[in-house]
Design a protein around this motif. Structure first.
Motif, PDB file in Angstrom:
ATOM      1  N   ASP A 115      -5.731   5.676  15.195  1.00 45.84           N
ATOM      2  CA  ASP A 115      -6.138   4.375  15.755  1.00 45.84           C
ATOM      3  C   ASP A 115      -5.390   3.236  15.067  1.00 45.84           C
ATOM      4  O   ASP A 115      -4.970   2.265  15.716  1.00 45.84           O
ATOM      5  CB  ASP A 115      -7.645   4.160  15.579  1.00 45.84           C
ATOM      6  N   PHE A 116      -5.237   3.374  13.755  1.00 44.00           N
ATOM      7  CA  PHE A 116      -4.549   2.326  12.996  1.00 44.00           C
ATOM      8  C   PHE A 116      -3.111   2.155  13.490  1.00 44.00           C
ATOM      9  O   PHE A 116      -2.676   1.042  13.817  1.00 44.00           O
ATOM     10  CB  PHE A 116      -4.571   2.648  11.497  1.00 44.00           C
ATOM     11  N   PHE A 117      -2.358   3.258  13.545  1.00 39.72           N
ATOM     12  CA  PHE A 117      -0.943   3.139  13.923  1.00 39.72           C
ATOM     13  C   PHE A 117      -0.774   2.755  15.391  1.00 39.72           C
ATOM     14  O   PHE A 117       0.149   2.004  15.735  1.00 39.72           O
ATOM     15  CB  PHE A 117      -0.180   4.425  13.572  1.00 39.72           C
ATOM     16  N   LYS A 118      -1.673   3.218  16.227  1.00 37.00           N
ATOM     17  CA  LYS A 118      -1.634   2.826  17.645  1.00 37.00           C
ATOM     18  C   LYS A 118      -1.845   1.312  17.769  1.00 37.00           C
ATOM     19  O   LYS A 118      -1.122   0.624  18.503  1.00 37.00           O
ATOM     20  CB  LYS A 118      -2.737   3.583  18.394  1.00 37.00           C
ATOM     21  N   ASN A 119      -2.803   0.779  17.011  1.00 41.24           N
ATOM     22  CA  ASN A 119      -3.066  -0.664  17.068  1.00 41.24           C
ATOM     23  C   ASN A 119      -1.942  -1.480  16.442  1.00 41.24           C
ATOM     24  O   ASN A 119      -1.679  -2.603  16.878  1.00 41.24           O
ATOM     25  CB  ASN A 119      -4.412  -0.983  16.417  1.00 41.24           C
ATOM     26  N   CYS A 120      -1.302  -0.925  15.417  1.00 38.61           N
ATOM     27  CA  CYS A 120      -0.104  -1.595  14.862  1.00 38.61           C
ATOM     28  C   CYS A 120       0.946  -1.760  15.961  1.00 38.61           C
ATOM     29  O   CYS A 120       1.495  -2.849  16.160  1.00 38.61           O
ATOM     30  CB  CYS A 120       0.499  -0.775  13.718  1.00 38.61           C
ATOM     31  N   ALA A 121       1.223  -0.658  16.667  1.00 40.58           N
ATOM     32  CA  ALA A 121       2.252  -0.692  17.707  1.00 40.58           C
ATOM     33  C   ALA A 121       1.868  -1.650  18.830  1.00 40.58           C
ATOM     34  O   ALA A 121       2.695  -2.426  19.318  1.00 40.58           O
ATOM     35  CB  ALA A 121       2.481   0.714  18.254  1.00 40.58           C
ATOM     36  N   GLU A 122       0.610  -1.619  19.227  1.00 39.06           N
ATOM     37  CA  GLU A 122       0.173  -2.445  20.361  1.00 39.06           C
ATOM     38  C   GLU A 122       0.101  -3.928  20.021  1.00 39.06           C
ATOM     39  O   GLU A 122       0.368  -4.784  20.866  1.00 39.06           O
ATOM     40  CB  GLU A 122      -1.178  -1.944  20.884  1.00 39.06           C
ATOM     41  N   SER A 123      -0.261  -4.247  18.764  1.00 38.57           N
ATOM     42  CA  SER A 123      -0.396  -5.663  18.392  1.00 38.57           C
ATOM     43  C   SER A 123       0.935  -6.259  17.930  1.00 38.57           C
ATOM     44  O   SER A 123       1.148  -7.459  18.054  1.00 38.57           O
ATOM     45  CB  SER A 123      -1.442  -5.828  17.284  1.00 38.57           C
ATOM     46  N   GLY A 124       1.835  -5.420  17.420  1.00 41.26           N
ATOM     47  CA  GLY A 124       3.138  -5.924  16.991  1.00 41.26           C
ATOM     48  C   GLY A 124       3.373  -5.905  15.494  1.00 41.26           C
ATOM     49  O   GLY A 124       4.146  -6.700  14.968  1.00 41.26           O
ATOM     50  N   VAL A 125       2.717  -4.973  14.781  1.00 44.93           N
ATOM     51  CA  VAL A 125       2.981  -4.784  13.346  1.00 44.93           C
ATOM     52  C   VAL A 125       4.135  -3.790  13.220  1.00 44.93           C
ATOM     53  O   VAL A 125       4.109  -2.716  13.818  1.00 44.93           O
ATOM     54  CB  VAL A 125       1.729  -4.239  12.612  1.00 44.93           C
ATOM     55  N   ASP A 126       5.154  -4.135  12.440  1.00 41.18           N
ATOM     56  CA  ASP A 126       6.380  -3.334  12.398  1.00 41.18           C
ATOM     57  C   ASP A 126       6.372  -2.254  11.322  1.00 41.18           C
ATOM     58  O   ASP A 126       7.104  -1.264  11.434  1.00 41.18           O
ATOM     59  CB  ASP A 126       7.578  -4.260  12.160  1.00 41.18           C
ATOM     60  N   ALA A 127       5.590  -2.453  10.269  1.00 41.76           N
ATOM     61  CA  ALA A 127       5.641  -1.508   9.146  1.00 41.76           C
ATOM     62  C   ALA A 127       4.411  -1.698   8.283  1.00 41.76           C
ATOM     63  O   ALA A 127       3.674  -2.681   8.417  1.00 41.76           O
ATOM     64  CB  ALA A 127       6.909  -1.719   8.306  1.00 41.76           C
ATOM     65  N   VAL A 128       4.234  -0.754   7.362  1.00 42.84           N
ATOM     66  CA  VAL A 128       3.110  -0.818   6.439  1.00 42.84           C
ATOM     67  C   VAL A 128       3.585  -0.411   5.049  1.00 42.84           C
ATOM     68  O   VAL A 128       4.401   0.499   4.903  1.00 42.84           O
ATOM     69  CB  VAL A 128       1.944   0.074   6.942  1.00 42.84           C
ATOM     70  N   ILE A 129       3.113  -1.143   4.054  1.00 37.03           N
ATOM     71  CA  ILE A 129       3.362  -0.813   2.641  1.00 37.03           C
ATOM     72  C   ILE A 129       2.011  -0.428   2.057  1.00 37.03           C
ATOM     73  O   ILE A 129       1.049  -1.192   2.163  1.00 37.03           O
ATOM     74  CB  ILE A 129       3.928  -2.022   1.867  1.00 37.03           C
ATOM     75  N   ILE A 130       1.937   0.769   1.446  1.00 35.73           N
ATOM     76  CA  ILE A 130       0.660   1.261   0.906  1.00 35.73           C
ATOM     77  C   ILE A 130       0.888   1.618  -0.571  1.00 35.73           C
ATOM     78  O   ILE A 130       1.320   2.729  -0.889  1.00 35.73           O
ATOM     79  CB  ILE A 130       0.161   2.491   1.693  1.00 35.73           C
ATOM     80  N   PRO A 131       0.647   0.671  -1.491  1.00 36.06           N
ATOM     81  CA  PRO A 131       0.993   0.910  -2.894  1.00 36.06           C
ATOM     82  C   PRO A 131       0.305   2.126  -3.515  1.00 36.06           C
ATOM     83  O   PRO A 131       0.861   2.735  -4.444  1.00 36.06           O
ATOM     84  CB  PRO A 131       0.550  -0.384  -3.600  1.00 36.06           C
ATOM     85  N   ASP A 132      -0.885   2.485  -3.022  1.00 32.48           N
ATOM     86  CA  ASP A 132      -1.600   3.600  -3.659  1.00 32.48           C
ATOM     87  C   ASP A 132      -1.432   4.923  -2.900  1.00 32.48           C
ATOM     88  O   ASP A 132      -2.162   5.874  -3.155  1.00 32.48           O
ATOM     89  CB  ASP A 132      -3.089   3.268  -3.831  1.00 32.48           C
ATOM     90  N   LEU A 133      -0.458   4.980  -1.988  1.00 30.07           N
ATOM     91  CA  LEU A 133      -0.143   6.251  -1.317  1.00 30.07           C
ATOM     92  C   LEU A 133       1.254   6.669  -1.757  1.00 30.07           C
ATOM     93  O   LEU A 133       2.252   6.219  -1.198  1.00 30.07           O
ATOM     94  CB  LEU A 133      -0.196   6.101   0.207  1.00 30.07           C
ATOM     95  N   PRO A 134       1.347   7.548  -2.767  1.00 25.38           N
ATOM     96  CA  PRO A 134       2.672   7.951  -3.254  1.00 25.38           C
ATOM     97  C   PRO A 134       3.475   8.654  -2.161  1.00 25.38           C
ATOM     98  O   PRO A 134       2.908   9.290  -1.255  1.00 25.38           O
ATOM     99  CB  PRO A 134       2.356   8.917  -4.402  1.00 25.38           C
ATOM    100  N   PHE A 135       4.786   8.559  -2.272  1.00 30.58           N
ATOM    101  CA  PHE A 135       5.688   9.211  -1.323  1.00 30.58           C
ATOM    102  C   PHE A 135       5.320  10.680  -1.129  1.00 30.58           C
ATOM    103  O   PHE A 135       5.289  11.187  -0.004  1.00 30.58           O
ATOM    104  CB  PHE A 135       7.130   9.083  -1.853  1.00 30.58           C
ATOM    105  N   GLU A 136       4.995  11.345  -2.234  1.00 26.56           N
ATOM    106  CA  GLU A 136       4.709  12.783  -2.182  1.00 26.56           C
ATOM    107  C   GLU A 136       3.467  13.107  -1.349  1.00 26.56           C
ATOM    108  O   GLU A 136       3.293  14.237  -0.901  1.00 26.56           O
ATOM    109  CB  GLU A 136       4.512  13.340  -3.600  1.00 26.56           C
ATOM    110  N   GLU A 137       2.596  12.121  -1.166  1.00 28.07           N
ATOM    111  CA  GLU A 137       1.352  12.366  -0.426  1.00 28.07           C
ATOM    112  C   GLU A 137       1.331  11.694   0.943  1.00 28.07           C
ATOM    113  O   GLU A 137       0.292  11.667   1.613  1.00 28.07           O
ATOM    114  CB  GLU A 137       0.156  11.878  -1.265  1.00 28.07           C
ATOM    115  N   SER A 138       2.485  11.181   1.373  1.00 30.57           N
ATOM    116  CA  SER A 138       2.486  10.394   2.609  1.00 30.57           C
ATOM    117  C   SER A 138       2.658  11.246   3.867  1.00 30.57           C
ATOM    118  O   SER A 138       2.717  10.713   4.974  1.00 30.57           O
ATOM    119  CB  SER A 138       3.568   9.307   2.552  1.00 30.57           C
ATOM    120  N   GLY A 139       2.682  12.573   3.708  1.00 29.68           N
ATOM    121  CA  GLY A 139       2.778  13.459   4.867  1.00 29.68           C
ATOM    122  C   GLY A 139       1.633  13.272   5.839  1.00 29.68           C
ATOM    123  O   GLY A 139       1.774  13.478   7.052  1.00 29.68           O
TER     124      GLY A 139
END
Length: 268
Positions: A115-139
């Motif tokens: 739902d989050f990413f769908k709403n990003c696309a529909e509203s016009g958010v281009d990207a997300v930065i998540i400081p507490d989600l390490p690269f290794e866990e972003s799968g």
């Protein structure tokens, strides 16, 4: 969804013009939603190239006192993601500036990943930065970032190993968020990082735009650092102007004035 992401378009344009990007940050809902929308448009008018929208969170672990205080102010307004998505949709009727959420993973998780990413696309958010989600866990979010063409911006710190940096570079999209120094966000007088070493390593692995953030608050910082990177990120200094303005109009005016001098330093 295969539309070109606004971030790629912006950096391509800046490269053609031989300019560095100025990326500014506000905490959305501080002082209120309507003023936040005005702040976005004012920063664009005065030269910002990309804007980070902070999604207020009760425990923002990467933020220093200035942005923590902004989170507290925004949360008192009962701000939430649905209200921010609605505001971004409204902004998209007036601007095509790239907009990036900076947020913490718990907010995304409790909202629902798809739902989050769908709403990003529909509203016009281009990207997300998540400081507490390490690269290794972003799968957990990767497939959704691809499906909805909403980039996850990866952060690289001065202590990232060469092996880890290479892995991050291989999968990075949009730009690399290069953290200037260890610790939390906030205004600093100077930097002790070996930027030559950090950027020569990163440039070996990717030609993706690299943007430097944490502690950059003055035109002289931008002038001294911009030859290393493709963009410079200013957060706490902008948020501080919002805190200092006594009326909402004054807050917008002060943020615009600071954005203008920072943009002049980045673009010249």
């Amino acid at each position: 969804m295969t539309n070109e992401n606004r971030i790629d378009k912006k950096f391509s344009l800046l490269k053609d013009e031989n300019k560095k990007a100025l990326i500014t940050f506000i905490t959305f809902g501080d002082p209120d939603i309507e003023t936040s929308k005005k702040l976005v448009l004012e920063m664009e008018k005065e030269g910002a190239d990309l804007i980070e929208i902070g999604v207020p969170f009760s425990d923002p672990m990467a933020e220093g006192p200035v942005i923590q205080a902004a989170n507290v102010r925004a949360l008192k307004n009962e701000i939430n993601l649905d209200k921010i998505f609605k505001a971004v949709s409204e902004l998209r009727q007036e601007t095509e500036i790239p907009l990036v959420f900076l947020m913490y993973f718990n907010s995304l998780l409790s909202y629902g990943i798809e739902d989050f990413f769908k709403n990003c696309a529909e509203s016009g958010v281009d990207a997300v930065i998540i400081p507490d989600l390490p690269f290794e866990e972003s799968g957990e979010i990767y497939d959704y970032t691809v499906k909805y063409n909403v980039y996850q911006i990866s952060m690289i710190t001065p202590t990232s190993s060469e092996e880890r940096a290479e892995k991050i570079c291989q999968r990075a999209k949009g730009f690399l968020y290069c953290v200037s120094s260890m610790g939390v966000t906030g205004m600093r007088d100077g930097f002790g990082t070996d930027f030559d070493g950090v950027f020569s390593m990163l440039n070996k692995f990717t030609d993706m735009p690299k943007c430097l953030g944490f502690g950059i608050s003055k035109p002289k910082h931008i002038e001294g650092l911009k030859h290393y990177c493709d963009g410079l990120i200013v957060g706490s200094a902008i948020v501080n102007q919002i805190a200092e303005g006594s009326t909402n109009d004054e807050k917008v005016e002060k943020v615009g004035a600071l954005t203008k001098v920072l943009a002049e330093a980045a673009h010249k």
